[in-house]
Structures are given as structure tokens and as C-alpha cells.
Design a protein around this motif. Sequence first.
Motif, PDB file in Angstrom:
ATOM      1  N   GLY A 168      25.873  37.998  32.745  1.00 13.28           N
ATOM      2  CA  GLY A 168      26.065  38.559  34.301  1.00 13.28           C
ATOM      3  C   GLY A 168      26.696  36.761  35.002  1.00 13.28           C
ATOM      4  N   PHE A 169      25.702  36.063  34.946  1.00 18.69           N
ATOM      5  CA  PHE A 169      26.311  35.035  35.794  1.00 18.69           C
ATOM      6  C   PHE A 169      27.871  34.472  35.185  1.00 18.69           C
ATOM      7  N   ASP A 170      28.694  34.565  33.805  1.00 12.86           N
ATOM      8  CA  ASP A 170      29.557  34.751  33.892  1.00 12.86           C
ATOM      9  C   ASP A 170      31.204  35.551  34.179  1.00 12.86           C
ATOM     10  N   ARG A 171      29.719  37.102  34.814  1.00 12.37           N
ATOM     11  CA  ARG A 171      30.841  38.276  35.001  1.00 12.37           C
ATOM     12  C   ARG A 171      31.092  37.868  36.017  1.00 12.37           C
ATOM     13  N   LEU A 172      30.153  37.106  36.627  1.00 12.68           N
ATOM     14  CA  LEU A 172      30.478  37.087  38.399  1.00 12.68           C
ATOM     15  C   LEU A 172      30.844  35.632  38.193  1.00 12.68           C
TER      16      LEU A 172
ATOM     17  N   LYS B 173      34.403  37.107  38.561  1.00  9.67           N
ATOM     18  CA  LYS B 173      34.687  37.800  39.773  1.00  9.67           C
ATOM     19  C   LYS B 173      35.239  36.968  41.153  1.00  9.67           C
ATOM     20  N   ALA B 174      34.278  35.565  40.940  1.00  8.55           N
ATOM     21  CA  ALA B 174      35.178  34.576  41.495  1.00  8.55           C
ATOM     22  C   ALA B 174      35.700  33.978  41.761  1.00  8.55           C
ATOM     23  N   ALA B 175      36.259  33.761  41.197  1.00  8.86           N
ATOM     24  CA  ALA B 175      37.720  32.987  40.800  1.00  8.86           C
ATOM     25  C   ALA B 175      39.413  34.290  40.769  1.00  8.86           C
ATOM     26  N   SER B 176      38.550  35.592  40.642  1.00  5.69           N
ATOM     27  CA  SER B 176      39.266  36.986  40.876  1.00  5.69           C
ATOM     28  C   SER B 176      39.402  37.393  42.483  1.00  5.69           C
TER      29      SER B 176
END
Length: 197
Positions: free
Chosen positions: A75-79, A82-85
Motif C-alpha cells: 500500500g505504501f509503495d502504491r501511494l 500515485k503521488a509521483a504520477s
Amino acid sequence: MTEKATPATPTPRAQRVDAQRNRTRILQVARTVVAEQGTQASLRDIARRAGVGLGTLYRHFPTREELLETLLGEGFDRLAAKAASLEDTHAPGEALVEWLGDFASGTTAYRGLGASMMATLEDADSSLHASCLAMRQAAGRLLANAQEAGFIRPDVDGTDLFALVNAVSWIADQAPSIAARREHLLALILDGLRHPS
């Protein structure tokens, strides 16, 4: 005189395909079961629903904490991604608002997760600390961009932001009837953080 042969260093074996499949299935089922039952979900129930024996689950995740850490780390990696995107594709204020909505949804998906995540933020020895730190840094960039654009007050820092959003998650954990108002509560927080015009 003959030289003694040096024993070859064993090459680590890749996980068998069926073992990889079992691990993936356990994680898929664990996401669902933990969402239903919270962080104290029955490991026996996870194994049963995944169609594996309890021993197989323990071979992949020897403790409940290791299973939860894997779920949290994903979940942390996905978030962070997502922030970078969002940073690349959205206006600063929109990027922050959308990311905070995703973050709040993620922390309320599993009962007890908000408290686990706050503990991880403080524990540099945790195996999750690096993933959590990367996520916080990515969110910090979104916050700084929103501040530079005049969207968020300049006296807000990342700790303020995470504390407020985690407070909403904790309240929803304690009183599930409030979970339906999560988006409204998040909007109130954002109104308070906006730069006065």
C-alpha cells in the motif's frame, strides 16, 4: 600434489511457480479478509479461503505481523507511485486533494491499520520504515507544491497533514457509522488547511 577442490557456493533457488502462486493467492485473500475482520483477522480463515494449508501460509508469512507488513508495504509503495504520477499530471492543489482521498481510503480499508501505520512512522527499525518514508516524502512534495501554488497555508507540514488524516481514519475505526462521512470530514480538514485568500 593435487589441490583440493573448493566447494561451489550454492545458488539460491527461485521460488517454485506453485509457491509463487500460493503466495500471491494468500495476499489477495488476506486483503479481503483483513478488510472484513480488521488487522486481527483469522489466519486460519485466510488460509482456508486461499485454498492452502495453514502450514503453507506460515511458510510464506511466519507471523501475522509479517503478513500485515507485506500488505502495508504494498500500500505504501502504491501511494508513493500515485503521488509521483499525480505530481506530473495534475495541478498542485488537485494532486494533493486526490492523493489524500486515496490515502484516507487506504487507511480506513483495514480496521486497526491507522494505528499500525502511525507506529511504523516512529520505528526506524521496522521493515516498513523505508516504504513508509518514501510514501511520506512523495506526499511531502505534493504538499510543498500545493503550498508554492498558494493552495495550502505555509505553516502546515507533513506531520500535520498525516496526523489530521490519520485522525479521520482512527475515528472511522472506532465508530464505523462515521466511516460514511469520511469524505466530508476530509473536506473539512482541507478547508482548514487552505491558504486564506
